[in-house]
Structure formats: C-alpha cells, structure tokens
Scaffold this motif. Structure first.
Motif, PDB file in Angstrom:
ATOM      1  N   HIS A   1       0.855  -1.187   0.000  1.00  0.00           N
ATOM      2  CA  HIS A   1       0.000   0.000   0.000  1.00  0.00           C
ATOM      3  C   HIS A   1       0.892   1.239   0.000  1.00  0.00           C
ATOM      4  CE1 HIS A   1      -3.546  -2.462   0.965  1.00  0.00           C
ATOM      5  NE2 HIS A   1      -2.774  -3.072   1.847  1.00  0.00           N
ATOM      6  N   SER A   2       0.394   2.302  -0.578  1.00  0.00           N
ATOM      7  CA  SER A   2       1.115   3.571  -0.579  1.00  0.00           C
ATOM      8  C   SER A   2       1.066   4.187   0.820  1.00  0.00           C
ATOM      9  CB  SER A   2       0.499   4.527  -1.595  1.00  0.00           C
ATOM     10  OG  SER A   2       1.012   5.831  -1.433  1.00  0.00           O
ATOM     11  N   LEU A   3       2.220   4.613   1.306  1.00  0.00           N
ATOM     12  CA  LEU A   3       2.291   5.205   2.640  1.00  0.00           C
ATOM     13  C   LEU A   3       1.494   6.502   2.714  1.00  0.00           C
ATOM     14  CD1 LEU A   3       3.456   5.403   5.521  1.00  0.00           C
ATOM     15  CD2 LEU A   3       5.462   6.522   4.523  1.00  0.00           C
ATOM     16  N   ASP A   4       1.661   7.382   1.738  1.00  0.00           N
ATOM     17  CA  ASP A   4       0.954   8.666   1.761  1.00  0.00           C
ATOM     18  C   ASP A   4      -0.558   8.475   1.689  1.00  0.00           C
ATOM     19  OD1 ASP A   4       3.358   9.990   1.897  1.00  0.00           O
ATOM     20  OD2 ASP A   4       3.520  10.274  -0.273  1.00  0.00           O
ATOM     21  N   GLN A   5      -1.008   7.504   0.934  1.00  0.00           N
ATOM     22  CA  GLN A   5      -2.446   7.271   0.831  1.00  0.00           C
ATOM     23  C   GLN A   5      -3.000   6.657   2.108  1.00  0.00           C
ATOM     24  OE1 GLN A   5      -3.137   5.004  -2.727  1.00  0.00           O
ATOM     25  NE2 GLN A   5      -2.300   6.584  -4.084  1.00  0.00           N
ATOM     26  N   ILE A   6      -2.233   5.800   2.746  1.00  0.00           N
ATOM     27  CA  ILE A   6      -2.661   5.236   4.028  1.00  0.00           C
ATOM     28  C   ILE A   6      -2.770   6.330   5.083  1.00  0.00           C
ATOM     29  CG2 ILE A   6      -1.901   3.782   5.946  1.00  0.00           C
ATOM     30  CD1 ILE A   6      -3.126   2.150   3.789  1.00  0.00           C
ATOM     31  N   LEU A   7      -1.803   7.247   5.104  1.00  0.00           N
ATOM     32  CA  LEU A   7      -1.849   8.342   6.076  1.00  0.00           C
ATOM     33  C   LEU A   7      -3.022   9.273   5.788  1.00  0.00           C
ATOM     34  CD1 LEU A   7       1.957   9.226   6.378  1.00  0.00           C
ATOM     35  CD2 LEU A   7       0.564   7.829   7.916  1.00  0.00           C
ATOM     36  N   ALA A   8      -3.320   9.497   4.513  1.00  0.00           N
ATOM     37  CA  ALA A   8      -4.464  10.352   4.160  1.00  0.00           C
ATOM     38  C   ALA A   8      -5.776   9.717   4.621  1.00  0.00           C
ATOM     39  CB  ALA A   8      -4.488  10.603   2.658  1.00  0.00           C
ATOM     40  N   ARG A   9      -5.909   8.418   4.458  1.00  0.00           N
ATOM     41  CA  ARG A   9      -7.123   7.732   4.930  1.00  0.00           C
ATOM     42  C   ARG A   9      -7.198   7.761   6.456  1.00  0.00           C
ATOM     43  NH1 ARG A   9      -5.478   3.953   0.721  1.00  0.00           N
ATOM     44  NH2 ARG A   9      -6.906   4.131  -1.074  1.00  0.00           N
ATOM     45  N   LYS A  10      -6.063   7.649   7.113  1.00  0.00           N
ATOM     46  CA  LYS A  10      -6.053   7.673   8.573  1.00  0.00           C
ATOM     47  C   LYS A  10      -6.467   9.042   9.101  1.00  0.00           C
ATOM     48  CE  LYS A  10      -4.950   5.860  12.633  1.00  0.00           C
ATOM     49  NZ  LYS A  10      -4.948   7.015  13.521  1.00  0.00           N
ATOM     50  N   ARG A  11      -5.982  10.108   8.481  1.00  0.00           N
ATOM     51  CA  ARG A  11      -6.368  11.450   8.912  1.00  0.00           C
ATOM     52  C   ARG A  11      -7.858  11.685   8.717  1.00  0.00           C
ATOM     53  NH1 ARG A  11      -1.292  12.777   6.423  1.00  0.00           N
ATOM     54  NH2 ARG A  11      -2.386  13.234   4.464  1.00  0.00           N
ATOM     55  N   ALA A  12      -8.390  11.174   7.611  1.00  0.00           N
ATOM     56  CA  ALA A  12      -9.827  11.329   7.376  1.00  0.00           C
ATOM     57  C   ALA A  12     -10.637  10.528   8.397  1.00  0.00           C
ATOM     58  CB  ALA A  12     -10.175  10.887   5.956  1.00  0.00           C
ATOM     59  N   ALA A  13     -10.185   9.334   8.730  1.00  0.00           N
ATOM     60  CA  ALA A  13     -10.909   8.519   9.702  1.00  0.00           C
ATOM     61  C   ALA A  13     -10.863   9.147  11.094  1.00  0.00           C
ATOM     62  CB  ALA A  13     -10.320   7.106   9.736  1.00  0.00           C
ATOM     63  N   ASP A  14      -9.740   9.751  11.469  1.00  0.00           N
ATOM     64  CA  ASP A  14      -9.637  10.402  12.781  1.00  0.00           C
ATOM     65  C   ASP A  14     -10.587  11.584  12.905  1.00  0.00           C
ATOM     66  OD1 ASP A  14      -7.726   8.579  13.488  1.00  0.00           O
ATOM     67  OD2 ASP A  14      -6.025   9.893  13.066  1.00  0.00           O
ATOM     68  N   LYS A  15     -10.910  12.211  11.785  1.00  0.00           N
ATOM     69  CA  LYS A  15     -11.822  13.353  11.792  1.00  0.00           C
ATOM     70  C   LYS A  15     -13.247  12.962  11.417  1.00  0.00           C
ATOM     71  CE  LYS A  15      -8.098  16.563  10.550  1.00  0.00           C
ATOM     72  NZ  LYS A  15      -7.608  17.542   9.544  1.00  0.00           N
ATOM     73  N   SER A  16     -13.504  11.640  11.336  1.00  0.00           N
ATOM     74  CA  SER A  16     -14.832  11.132  10.970  1.00  0.00           C
ATOM     75  C   SER A  16     -15.290  11.675   9.625  1.00  0.00           C
ATOM     76  CB  SER A  16     -15.862  11.462  12.065  1.00  0.00           C
ATOM     77  OG  SER A  16     -15.496  10.889  13.289  1.00  0.00           O
ATOM     78  N   GLN A  17     -14.353  11.761   8.705  1.00  0.00           N
ATOM     79  CA  GLN A  17     -14.652  12.213   7.352  1.00  0.00           C
ATOM     80  C   GLN A  17     -14.588  11.037   6.389  1.00  0.00           C
ATOM     81  OE1 GLN A  17     -11.779  15.268   6.524  1.00  0.00           O
ATOM     82  NE2 GLN A  17     -12.733  16.774   7.884  1.00  0.00           N
ATOM     83  N   PRO A  18     -15.238  11.142   5.230  1.00  0.00           N
ATOM     84  CA  PRO A  18     -15.161  10.049   4.242  1.00  0.00           C
ATOM     85  C   PRO A  18     -13.722   9.829   3.793  1.00  0.00           C
ATOM     86  CG  PRO A  18     -16.940  11.576   3.712  1.00  0.00           C
ATOM     87  CD  PRO A  18     -16.147  12.219   4.811  1.00  0.00           C
TER      88      PRO A  18
END
Length: 322
Positions: free
Chosen positions: A170-187
């Motif tokens: 998996h791409s590291l930057d994309q995983i971090l982007a998904r994690k930031r969105a999940a922490d903020k309860s965003q899609p």
C-alpha cells in the motif's frame, strides 16, 4: 491492548519479518506479493535482495517486464516470450541442490493464462527443498476467464491458496491520508482508478519515496495464521522496519504526546483537567448531602427519613407511621 501484549506482539512479529526477509530455512517456501499501480512491489523486493545477499543466498531473478537487472543478484533470466516448459528447464539448470536459492519472478501474469501449462504445476516443479520463491502478482490487471473451464477458480485464488506468506503493498501517503480522514470522521479519500475520473490512472501519493506499507499474512506449519501491517523504509535509509502502529506519522497526535501517569493512565489524552485543587477539595467536603441528618442518629435504631409536610400534602392517619 495492554503495553505488555503490544510489546510481545512487536518483538514477535518483527523477528518474524526479519526471518522471512532473510530467507532462513523453510520459513516461507512460496511468498506471494500483491501490488498495484498505486504501490509497486519493487521496494519490498529490494529488501529481499538486500537481506538474501547478506545471508549469502543465491538470487535468481526471472524477468518478464524488468529491463535492467537489479543489483546484487546472482543470475538474471529473460523470460519474455518463453513458454513455461522452456523456462522451467532453464531454471532447473541454474538451481544448485547444495545451496540456498531465492527465485524472484517480477510478474506471474504471463504464466497465469497459459492453458497448456497450469501455473500450479509450474510452481511445484521449480520449488525444491533448498529453494524459496518470491513472486509478484499485479491485482489491478484483469485476466480473461479460462477458455477450457469458465467455472474454474481464478489464478489469484489458486495463488492465495498455495502461498505460505502473502504480502499486500500500500502507498504510505495514501494510508496516512485515509487515517487522517478517519480520525476526523470524514469520508476516506479514493485514489487512482477508484476516483473514476477520465485520464486518472495513478492517484496522489502513489509510489512515494519515503517507504511503503506492507500488509502480511503468514501461515505457519501448524495452520495458525499471523497477520500484521508494517512500515518498510527505503533500503539504505536510517529508518527501520516497524509496525505501522508504531510509525510516528500514523499514530494520533494525542497518542504521540500522551504519557503514562503514576496510576497507569495516560496523561494528555483529555482536553480538560480531571484533578481538583486543594480549595475545591475543602469545598467539596463541606457540602451537606440531602437527608444527611437521617444518618446522625444513634446506632441500632435504623435509618430514618426526615420529611416536612407541606400545605398541599394529604396525610392519612390510618397509614403506618414512617
């Protein structure tokens, strides 16, 4: 998860991944790497070559799509436009029965849709007691159904069944982007082909230069599976392979800043102060609770309820006295 359990998981799985990368013994005869255009498996293969070279293991690289031979390999075989039988004989003449050998196949797609030579048969022949196989399968490249049996399982299903270890990149930057969105309860954001936009093939952050995220599924001889997700740095970087949960950029900010208190709790995880001052403690002790006077009677008489009747109350003399 307690700190002791996390520490045991950390030590156990890091030792396991180092054993797999070093190709020691028969830890994983067949390792399958699943990658996409968003994150290629080449950085992971570089780790395998680096560790195999350190353990003095022969490295045979079978190329269908790689033009330039990677460094530190023993033998480079050009397999393009060769049928499975010819390739199998060439590999057999190179493998030494007296020395550990790592076979690397950069893609299994040319072998996956060969109706004359099943992929499972090809893999079973080239694998020997002294040989380990590392093969890559591109999951975003579709394959046509089998012309002989349309109801047969797909090549990827067969490969997952045969593999003793499965790595998914998996791409590291994309995983971090998904994690930031999940922490903020965003899609969660989507990238590449999942965006369904004309002309978009690769998303932002694909194949980053800082490293990659590798999801592992290892199957032991006992049948018990071990699953873990790691951060893999680039070969030669100062960083080391760690669990993804231990990667600083992946952990939440409050988890990075929180410290364990004297009673085992984490300080800094709350936005308000849970403690009280000395003045607040004295004021709290001076508060008289409701019906507190009922507890000031002499012992042995039981509890009493003090009640003052109001003008609107209707007292019945026949009821028992409270």
């Amino acid at each position: 998860m307690t700190d002791r359990t996390l520490q045991h998981r950390r030590v156990h799985n890091l030792l396991l991944i180092q054993k797999l990368l070093s190709v020691r013994g028969d830890s994983s005869p067949f390792t399958l790497v699943l990658d996409t255009i968003e994150q290629t498996a080449k950085p992971l293969i570089s780790h395998y070559i680096h560790n195999a070279k350190s353990s003095k293991t022969d490295i045979v690289f079978i190329s269908f799509e790689t033009i330039k031979p990677p460094s530190n390999i023993t033998t480079f075989i050009k397999a393009r436009r060769k049928d499975a039988s010819t390739l199998q004989k060439e590999i057999s003449t190179i493998i030494s029965p007296n020395k550990r050998t790592l076979l690397i196949i950069d893609t299994l797609h040319p072998l996956s849709h060969d109706p004359t030579h099943p992929l499972s048969t090809f893999l079973s022949i080239i694998l020997t007691p002294t040989t380990s196989l590392l093969a890559t399968y591109h999951t975003d490249i579709p394959l046509p159904p089998s012309p002989t049996n349309p109801y047969a399982p797909s090549p990827l299903t067969n490969l997952k069944y045969l593999a003793t270890t499965i790595f998914t990149t998996h791409s590291l930057d994309q995983i971090l982007a998904r994690k930031r969105a999940a922490d903020k309860s965003q899609p969660e954001p989507v990238f590449g082909l999942a965006e369904e936009k004309d002309g978009v093939l690769v998303g932002m952050g694909a194949n980053g230069c800082k490293g990659l995220v590798v999801e592992m599924e290892h199957r032991r001889k006992s049948g018990r599976g071990v699953e873990e997700t790691f951060f893999f740095p680039v070969v030669g970087a100062k960083e080391k392979i760690v669990l993804l949960d231990d990667y600083p950029a992946f952990r939440r900010e409050d988890e990075r800043d929180g410290k364990v208190g004297a009673e085992g709790g984490k300080e800094g995880l709350s936005t308000f102060d849970l403690g009280i001052t000395e003045r607040q403690r004295r004021d709290r002790e001076g508060v008289v609770l409701p019906y507190f006077d009922a507890q000031s009677g002499e012992g042995g008489v039981g509890g009493r309820i003090l009640y003052d009747m109001g003008a609107e109350d209707d007292f019945d003399d026949e009821e028992d006295e409270i």
